[in-house]
Motif scaffolding. Structure first.
Motif, mmCIF file in Angstrom:
data_model
loop_
_atom_site.group_PDB
_atom_site.id
_atom_site.type_symbol
_atom_site.label_atom_id
_atom_site.label_comp_id
_atom_site.label_asym_id
_atom_site.label_seq_id
_atom_site.Cartn_x
_atom_site.Cartn_y
_atom_site.Cartn_z
ATOM 1 N N ARG A 15 0.833 -1.212 0.000
ATOM 2 C CA ARG A 15 0.000 0.000 0.000
ATOM 3 C C ARG A 15 0.865 1.258 0.000
ATOM 4 N NH1 ARG A 15 -3.505 -2.907 3.555
ATOM 5 N NH2 ARG A 15 -2.636 -1.870 5.385
ATOM 6 N N ALA A 17 3.941 1.555 -1.183
ATOM 7 C CA ALA A 17 4.549 1.677 -2.510
ATOM 8 C C ALA A 17 3.526 2.190 -3.527
ATOM 9 C CB ALA A 17 5.100 0.326 -2.958
ATOM 10 N N ASN A 18 2.283 1.747 -3.392
ATOM 11 C CA ASN A 18 1.226 2.190 -4.296
ATOM 12 C C ASN A 18 0.964 3.681 -4.145
ATOM 13 O OD1 ASN A 18 -0.840 1.658 -6.242
ATOM 14 N ND2 ASN A 18 -2.359 1.840 -4.612
ATOM 15 N N ARG A 19 0.959 4.176 -2.905
ATOM 16 C CA ARG A 19 0.754 5.605 -2.668
ATOM 17 C C ARG A 19 1.898 6.432 -3.259
ATOM 18 N NH1 ARG A 19 -1.504 6.994 3.376
ATOM 19 N NH2 ARG A 19 -3.575 6.038 3.152
ATOM 20 N N LEU A 20 3.100 5.866 -3.156
ATOM 21 C CA LEU A 20 4.275 6.574 -3.688
ATOM 22 C C LEU A 20 4.439 6.359 -5.191
ATOM 23 C CD1 LEU A 20 6.779 5.677 -0.817
ATOM 24 C CD2 LEU A 20 5.748 7.915 -1.243
ATOM 25 N N LYS A 21 3.542 5.517 -5.752
ATOM 26 C CA LYS A 21 3.593 5.185 -7.184
ATOM 27 C C LYS A 21 4.961 4.621 -7.581
ATOM 28 C CE LYS A 21 0.095 8.593 -8.625
ATOM 29 N NZ LYS A 21 -0.849 7.963 -7.772
ATOM 30 N N ARG A 22 5.448 3.741 -6.719
ATOM 31 C CA ARG A 22 6.739 3.105 -6.985
ATOM 32 C C ARG A 22 6.534 1.617 -7.209
ATOM 33 N NH1 ARG A 22 11.270 4.920 -2.758
ATOM 34 N NH2 ARG A 22 12.432 3.564 -4.176
ATOM 35 N N PRO A 23 7.152 1.066 -8.249
ATOM 36 C CA PRO A 23 7.034 -0.380 -8.488
ATOM 37 C C PRO A 23 7.837 -1.149 -7.438
ATOM 38 C CG PRO A 23 8.612 0.588 -10.007
ATOM 39 C CD PRO A 23 8.001 1.732 -9.258
#
Length: 203
Positions: A15, A17-23
């Motif tokens: 979650r 990583a998703n908020r940071l838009k990082r794969p």
């Protein structure tokens, strides 16, 4: 679906990583439901030391989802007796009361088991519901919330026990009531004249 996978553990990291838009990279493995539970249990216990009540409700939740008891024991690294104690506490302590208290890491197994014993009575549950709504309870940390509730229920149980001890029956060999003894600073002996007429006069 092809190309889609279920997260076994690391949900918070995914979650974030998703908020940071990082794969992110992941290890892809084929897991049975039992394998998944074992992996999650291992990850949870290694991530931090779960408190007694957290393990109790985790074990109870897995059992309710239909997992075999032996699988749950392995997931939490428990022996049979400890598993039994966890499930007994999870069954006796209402979920809303446990959630209101929180993990209470300092409480320990013996006191959680004692609290569970108190909460087997409806009157104690009503008292607990009243306590968890109080301002002082909500303002306290988890260990203090446990202490407040535990001491309130223990005090009630002690008062009830003392009340039960106030009168004691005196019976003959056939189990018939002869008298009742009320202890205290001025003990009192009350005779039952129906069983043995004249016994009071004799004494």
């Amino acid at each position: 679906e092809n190309g889609r996978f279920q997260v076994a553990y690391g949900h918070r990291r995914v979650r974030a990583a998703n908020r940071l838009k990082r794969p992110v990279q992941a290890i892809v493995r084929t897991l049975s439901d039992d394998d998944l539970v074992l992996a999650q249990g291992k990850e949870n216990t290694e991530r931090r030391n779960l408190s007694f009540i957290e393990r109790a409700f985790f074990a109870d939740a897995l059992m309710r989802h239909g997992f075999d008891r032996s699988v749950v024991q392995r997931a939490l690294s428990l022996h049979k007796a400890e598993m039994t104690r966890l499930l007994q506490v999870a069954e006796a302590v209402p979920a809303d009361i446990a959630a209101a208290i929180g993990p209470a890491p300092k409480a320990g197994r013996p006191r959680w088991m004692a609290l569970a014993e108190y909460l087997k009575r409806e009157a104690a549950v009503a008292l607990a519901q009243d306590e968890i709504q109080s301002v002082a309870f909500r303002a306290a940390d988890s260990d203090e919330r446990f202490r407040r509730l535990y001491e309130r229920l223990a005090k009630r149980a002690s008062a009830k026990a003392k009340k039960a001890e106030k009168t004691r029956s005196v019976e003959d060999r056939k189990g018939r009531l002869l008298a009742k003894v009320t202890p205290g600073s001025k003990p009192r002996l009350d005779f039952d004249e129906k069983t043995r007429p004249g016994f009071a006069d004799y004494v």
